[in-house]
Design a protein around this motif. Structure first.
Motif, PDB file in Angstrom:
ATOM      1  N   GLY A   1       0.798  -1.212   0.000  1.00 25.23           N
ATOM      2  CA  GLY A   1       0.000   0.000   0.000  1.00 25.23           C
ATOM      3  C   GLY A   1       0.833   1.265   0.000  1.00 25.23           C
ATOM      4  N   ALA A   2       0.229   2.347   0.497  1.00 23.39           N
ATOM      5  CA  ALA A   2       0.847   3.673   0.451  1.00 23.39           C
ATOM      6  C   ALA A   2       2.156   3.691   1.229  1.00 23.39           C
ATOM      7  N   ALA A   3       3.054   4.600   0.832  1.00 29.95           N
ATOM      8  CA  ALA A   3       4.347   4.716   1.498  1.00 29.95           C
ATOM      9  C   ALA A   3       4.171   5.209   2.932  1.00 29.95           C
ATOM     10  N   ALA A   4       5.030   4.711   3.826  1.00 32.90           N
ATOM     11  CA  ALA A   4       5.044   5.177   5.214  1.00 32.90           C
ATOM     12  C   ALA A   4       6.001   6.360   5.288  1.00 32.90           C
ATOM     13  N   PHE A   5       5.431   7.571   5.304  1.00 30.16           N
ATOM     14  CA  PHE A   5       6.261   8.767   5.329  1.00 30.16           C
ATOM     15  C   PHE A   5       6.283   9.420   6.697  1.00 30.16           C
ATOM     16  N   GLY A   6       5.664   8.792   7.652  1.00 25.02           N
ATOM     17  CA  GLY A   6       5.739   9.247   9.022  1.00 25.02           C
ATOM     18  C   GLY A   6       5.570   8.082   9.960  1.00 25.02           C
ATOM     19  N   ALA A   7       4.782   7.099   9.496  1.00 26.62           N
ATOM     20  CA  ALA A   7       4.504   5.939  10.339  1.00 26.62           C
ATOM     21  C   ALA A   7       3.696   4.929   9.548  1.00 26.62           C
ATOM     22  N   SER A   8       3.516   3.754  10.151  1.00 23.19           N
ATOM     23  CA  SER A   8       2.579   2.763   9.626  1.00 23.19           C
ATOM     24  C   SER A   8       1.797   2.190  10.798  1.00 23.19           C
ATOM     25  N   MET A   9       0.569   1.781  10.530  1.00 22.08           N
ATOM     26  CA  MET A   9      -0.298   1.173  11.539  1.00 22.08           C
ATOM     27  C   MET A   9      -0.814  -0.140  10.982  1.00 22.08           C
ATOM     28  N   ASN A  10      -0.511  -1.224  11.698  1.00 21.06           N
ATOM     29  CA  ASN A  10      -0.903  -2.559  11.263  1.00 21.06           C
ATOM     30  C   ASN A  10      -1.943  -3.126  12.218  1.00 21.06           C
ATOM     31  N   PHE A  11      -3.175  -3.221  11.757  1.00 21.58           N
ATOM     32  CA  PHE A  11      -4.268  -3.756  12.560  1.00 21.58           C
ATOM     33  C   PHE A  11      -4.462  -5.243  12.263  1.00 21.58           C
ATOM     34  N   GLN A  12      -4.695  -6.007  13.317  1.00 19.60           N
ATOM     35  CA  GLN A  12      -5.096  -7.403  13.147  1.00 19.60           C
ATOM     36  C   GLN A  12      -6.495  -7.564  13.708  1.00 19.60           C
ATOM     37  N   THR A  13      -7.392  -8.102  12.895  1.00 24.14           N
ATOM     38  CA  THR A  13      -8.781  -8.260  13.327  1.00 24.14           C
ATOM     39  C   THR A  13      -8.897  -9.432  14.304  1.00 24.14           C
ATOM     40  N   LEU A  14     -10.103  -9.626  14.818  1.00 24.58           N
ATOM     41  CA  LEU A  14     -10.333 -10.614  15.867  1.00 24.58           C
ATOM     42  C   LEU A  14      -9.808 -11.987  15.482  1.00 24.58           C
ATOM     43  N   GLY A  15      -9.132 -12.615  16.435  1.00 22.25           N
ATOM     44  CA  GLY A  15      -8.539 -13.917  16.193  1.00 22.25           C
ATOM     45  C   GLY A  15      -9.387 -15.053  16.739  1.00 22.25           C
ATOM     46  N   PHE A  16      -8.744 -16.160  16.957  1.00 22.28           N
ATOM     47  CA  PHE A  16      -9.408 -17.397  17.358  1.00 22.28           C
ATOM     48  C   PHE A  16     -10.071 -17.262  18.731  1.00 22.28           C
ATOM     49  N   GLN A  17     -11.346 -17.620  18.794  1.00 22.80           N
ATOM     50  CA  GLN A  17     -12.105 -17.646  20.045  1.00 22.80           C
ATOM     51  C   GLN A  17     -12.651 -19.062  20.210  1.00 22.80           C
ATOM     52  N   SER A  18     -12.164 -19.785  21.211  1.00 28.25           N
ATOM     53  CA  SER A  18     -12.524 -21.192  21.347  1.00 28.25           C
ATOM     54  C   SER A  18     -13.944 -21.398  21.867  1.00 28.25           C
ATOM     55  N   ASP A  19     -14.444 -20.448  22.679  1.00 32.81           N
ATOM     56  CA  ASP A  19     -15.754 -20.606  23.303  1.00 32.81           C
ATOM     57  C   ASP A  19     -16.777 -19.653  22.682  1.00 32.81           C
ATOM     58  N   PRO A  20     -18.045 -20.075  22.621  1.00 32.58           N
ATOM     59  CA  PRO A  20     -19.085 -19.162  22.110  1.00 32.58           C
ATOM     60  C   PRO A  20     -19.271 -17.971  23.029  1.00 32.58           C
ATOM     61  N   TYR A  21     -19.697 -16.860  22.463  1.00 30.41           N
ATOM     62  CA  TYR A  21     -19.864 -15.644  23.263  1.00 30.41           C
ATOM     63  C   TYR A  21     -20.884 -14.719  22.610  1.00 30.41           C
ATOM     64  N   VAL A  22     -21.499 -13.909  23.446  1.00 26.12           N
ATOM     65  CA  VAL A  22     -22.344 -12.797  23.009  1.00 26.12           C
ATOM     66  C   VAL A  22     -22.024 -11.638  23.935  1.00 26.12           C
ATOM     67  N   GLU A  23     -21.749 -10.497  23.350  1.00 28.68           N
ATOM     68  CA  GLU A  23     -21.437  -9.302  24.138  1.00 28.68           C
ATOM     69  C   GLU A  23     -22.254  -8.128  23.618  1.00 28.68           C
ATOM     70  N   ILE A  24     -22.965  -7.469  24.530  1.00 26.86           N
ATOM     71  CA  ILE A  24     -23.788  -6.314  24.172  1.00 26.86           C
ATOM     72  C   ILE A  24     -23.204  -5.083  24.847  1.00 26.86           C
ATOM     73  N   ASN A  25     -23.009  -4.021  24.067  1.00 26.02           N
ATOM     74  CA  ASN A  25     -22.459  -2.780  24.591  1.00 26.02           C
ATOM     75  C   ASN A  25     -23.406  -1.627  24.304  1.00 26.02           C
ATOM     76  N   GLU A  26     -23.704  -0.853  25.329  1.00 26.67           N
ATOM     77  CA  GLU A  26     -24.520   0.348  25.190  1.00 26.67           C
ATOM     78  C   GLU A  26     -23.753   1.520  25.796  1.00 26.67           C
ATOM     79  N   VAL A  27     -23.617   2.603  25.007  1.00 26.30           N
ATOM     80  CA  VAL A  27     -22.885   3.786  25.444  1.00 26.30           C
ATOM     81  C   VAL A  27     -23.750   5.006  25.202  1.00 26.30           C
ATOM     82  N   ALA A  28     -23.734   5.943  26.149  1.00 26.76           N
ATOM     83  CA  ALA A  28     -24.448   7.205  26.002  1.00 26.76           C
ATOM     84  C   ALA A  28     -23.557   8.325  26.527  1.00 26.76           C
ATOM     85  N   GLY A  29     -23.709   9.521  25.923  1.00 27.49           N
ATOM     86  CA  GLY A  29     -22.870  10.626  26.357  1.00 27.49           C
ATOM     87  C   GLY A  29     -23.433  11.970  25.965  1.00 27.49           C
TER      88      GLY A  29
END
Length: 801
Positions: free
Chosen positions: A218-246
């Motif tokens: 991708g684009a040249a790193a002329f000040g920095a680069s940021m490498n994101f890794q998305t969610l990895g292996f989750q062995s157990d089932p889960y449900v998470e609900i988040n509510e935020v107000a401000g």
């Protein structure tokens, strides 16, 4: 007398036992082959530094007082072990790790990541740190505490359109990848996170590399680069609900879910998010929707993952900022969309909005042939489409390619109208990386990518008040952009001596770019460019002892101009590519309770594109090449954890950012020409000399956390003249957060948080633009400043079912 002697002896024994220190020693082995594992991490709770096993798999943990400790042992490709150990004497504790039943997802990002032996400047953020920093705001809430980072927001709240700079360079010069796939738009070269709302909720970890780093795709790193890794292996089932107000009617609704491992081979993970806010600035509303869905097949040696992310944003425009003359009296003013009705009443068009959707699809294949050789490849497809709509009061017919309208005996040259500017694009390609480790001392990575971008830029007039024989909707400009980007690279890490590591990296990049059609000023912008860049990198790291390490690296990067750089300039002044020579010298100190990283950098630019202060029709700065410029500084970051319940993280950057022999050009409205002044060495705009951050975290009782976050940014010049009349003042902002987590019987976990942001109600501006000109022999200016919100509140609840 005997009683006194007994009490004295007892006191001595007690004091000795309190002051006595013990050790835990042992060996970490492969449970299947019984071979020692060199480089395994052995971490004791409450300590910042993990012990690393030597070539014989041996570790030694010293300085432990009597008590119970949790020891965590991990090694890539093996299942981790956690064990509670009661320490009252010196003891030997061996660990046997089983090979992982599934291939690790780290293979996918290994081609873009640095590790402890890579001689480059970087910092890692794990999933917990990202979750703690993330609320309803954009990714900038996560980035704000990173070293050398400055963030801003059009709406003043961190929601909607946001910006970030690192070492003074903006988002169009920061290479961003998601699972190794480029996020940067190929034409603007920016990574616009407003198109991926709540993205941080789907991130497992992040590595920020300052300087050129190890960026590959991708684009040249002329000040920095940021490498994101998305969610990895989750062995157990889960449900998470988040509510935020401000404050400012801010709400976030989020649900995360996953199946866990099904039939020992499959997982499905997903997320749905919606964020709305009125914004601090008048009418700077945001309506943001996004989703994430990933299905993964895990074999012992093979992983196949399909990932889809969608984002849709609708934000009321706030990119003009507030004129300096009213900044002190009205900090929320927004004049975008204003017009006057038939009765002369001031109105604001209610659909003066930016509307864009982006859908990303990744198909990843990773295979581990054996312990020494692995391969990963990702095919990706990104579809983007959107527009921003504007009401234009008294617009010239000629600006839209329309003849003046004759009504009876009157000739009309202007009319009110509504227009839309569209961006319709496709970005697709494939990335490939393979790593070979023939011996423990040597690691070789070969990779590359082929990417293609097809973009359409066009404008429609949706309505004209007086249109004559014209249709109510017609195209008034139409442009194209087609860009092909091919790169190949090779990286080598070699352990020359037991404490000396060498690193070399070279990349070849070819870019073919064709621009066609007409721009919004009705000028033919057709042009073709072909660039070839060779980017070598190299360095050395030396481990003085277990606690001290030094490194040095040198890297070269080239960067092509953006679309607007090319189309805004006249042919004779069309910008050329930039070149960066980056020198990094660093020192790491890693102790049980203290981590310190210090880095000296010198970034020497040739033909750097810098801000001139002039803006185009959407508020983006026009940039031009300057022959010589540099950024030099020292970065210091530290983590101190004297007690299990007390941690202090802090960082500071002190820098000089200069243009040599800068000539300023200012429009002269009296002569319709320009005045130029040789100013010599000046400061690069938006590059503060001091940036500092602090985070105190206290856990007074179990599962209850208090955090005080502070950020200081020194003054920033708005243009390159170094004029004190055109600058952003220094500011310091403090945020306070409380978190409490508990586990009732009816759900797995409930987590609550409450934040007071900008607790001292600091009045500050984090961004601005300026256009200078001469009129009547006097220098004048048009400008816009972007105030950030004063004291505001945010709270939320998270339920794990």
């Amino acid at each position: 007398m005997k009683l006194k002697i007994s009490m004295t002896i007892a006191a001595i024994v007690i004091c000795f036992s309190l002051s006595a220190q013990f050790s835990v020693n042992g060996v970490v082995k492969n449970a299947e082959t019984n071979e020692p594992l060199a480089g395994a991490h052995v971490l004791v709770n409450g300590r910042l530094k993990a012990e690393i096993t030597n070539k014989n798999g041996e570790y030694s943990i010293t300085g432990l007082r009597s008590g119970t400790y949790r020891i965590h042992v991990s090694y890539m490709g093996f299942e981790s072990i956690e064990k509670d150990v009661v320490v009252s004497t010196n003891q030997t504790l061996n660990f046997a790790l089983k090979t992982g039943k599934i291939i690790g997802e780290e293979v996918v990002v290994s081609g873009t990541r640095a590790d402890d032996k890579t001689p480059t400047t970087f910092e890692d953020m794990n999933k917990q740190a990202i979750r703690d920093a993330h609320d309803a705001r954009n990714i900038t809430s996560v980035l704000d505490q990173a070293v050398s980072v400055v963030t801003t927001s059009d709406a003043g709240t961190g929601i909607g359109n946001v910006g970030y700079r690192l070492r003074g360079t903006d988002e169009t010069r920061i290479n961003v990848t998601i699972d190794g796939v480029p996020l940067n738009d190929p034409e603007s070269q920016g990574a616009w996170f407003v198109n991926l709302p709540d993205f941080a909720s789907s991130v497992d970890n992040l590595q920020i590399q300052r300087g050129v780093g190890t960026s590959s795709n991708g684009a040249a790193a002329f000040g920095a680069s940021m490498n994101f890794q998305t969610l990895g292996f989750q062995s157990d089932p889960y449900v998470e609900i988040n509510e935020v107000a401000g404050s400012f009617n801010t709400f976030k609704h989020n649900i995360n879910f996953g199946t866990g491992l099904m039939n020992g081979k499959f997982t499905v993970d997903g997320r749905l998010s919606k964020i709305t806010s009125d914004g601090f600035i008048d009418r700077a509303t945001s309506d943001l929707n996004s989703s994430y869905l990933a299905g993964t097949y895990y074999g012992k040696k093979t992983m196949i993952k399909f990932m889809m992310m969608t984002g849709k944003e609708k934000t009321y425009q706030a990119w003009d900022g507030i004129p300096s003359e009213i900044l002190d009296t009205n900090r929320t003013y927004n004049d975008i969309g204003k017009y006057y009705d038939a009765n002369g009443q001031l109105m604001h068009y209610n659909n003066e909005t930016d509307n864009y959707s982006q859908n990303r699809y990744h198909l990843t294949f990773a295979h581990e042939f054996n312990a020494k050789f692995n391969l990963s490849a990702t095919a990706f497809y990104t579809r983007g489409f959107g527009y921003y709509e504007q009401y234009k009061d008294e617009a010239k017919y000629s600006a839209y390619g329309v003849e003046n309208q004759i009504i009876g005996s009157d000739t009309l040259t202007r009319t009110d109208l509504i227009r839309r500017k569209y961006l319709d694009n496709y970005f697709y390609g494939i990335t490939l990386a393979t790593t070979y480790k023939p011996i423990d001392k040597l690691s070789v990575t070969l990779g590359g990518a082929v990417n293609n971008y097809e973009g359409k830029h066009y404008g429609k007039v949706e309505w004209m008040q007086v249109a004559g024989m014209l249709p109510n909707e017609f195209d008034y400009y139409n442009g194209t952009g087609n860009k092909r980007d091919i790169n190949v690279y090779g990286k080598v890490n070699y352990q020359l001596l037991s404490k000396l590591n060498l690193w070399a990296d070279i990349q070849y990049r070819n870019i073919d770019y064709k621009i066609g059609g007409f721009d919004d000023n009705l000028r033919d912008i057709s042009q073709t460019h072909n660039w070839n860049f060779v980017n070598p990198k190299g360095g050395v790291s030396y481990e003085i002892n277990k606690s001290n390490q030094v490194y040095f690296s040198y890297a070269v990067a080239h960067r092509e101009p953006t679309r607007s750089n090319l189309t805004d300039a006249v042919d004779s002044l069309r910008p050329t590519p930039e070149t960066l020579n980056d020198f990094e010298l660093g020192y790491h100190l890693a102790m049980k309770k203290l981590l310190v990283n210090t880095n000296l950098y010198y970034m020497d630019y040739k033909d750097q594109l810098v801000f001139t202060g002039e803006i185009n029709d959407v508020g983006d700065a026009v940039m031009t090449n300057v022959a010589k410029s540099y950024r030099a500084g020292i970065e210091i970051s530290a983590v101190w954890q004297p007690l299990n319940w007390l941690k202090w993280q802090a960082n500071a950057t002190f820098s000089q950012n200069k243009i040599k022999n800068f000539t300023e050009y200012v429009d002269d409205w009296d002569t319709w020409g320009q005045r130029n002044s040789l100013l010599g060495t000046t400061n690069i705009s938006f590059s503060p000399e001091i940036i500092a951050a602090s985070l105190f975290t206290v856990m007074p009782v179990k599962n209850f956390e208090l955090a005080l976050q502070s950020k200081y940014v020194g003054k920033q010049y708005i243009d390159n003249s170094s004029s004190e009349d055109r600058k952003l003042d220094a500011y310091i902002v403090n945020n306070f957060t409380m978190r409490y987590t508990f586990k009732p019987k009816f759900v797995k976990e409930i987590s609550l948080f409450f934040s007071v942001n900008n607790i001292l109600d600091e009045k500050y501006e984090a961004n601005a633009w300026i256009y200078s000109y001469y009129e009547g022999g006097e220098r004048k200016a048009m400008d816009g400043y972007f105030p950030q919100a004063g004291r505001n509140l945010m709270g939320g609840i998270s339920l794990k079912l």
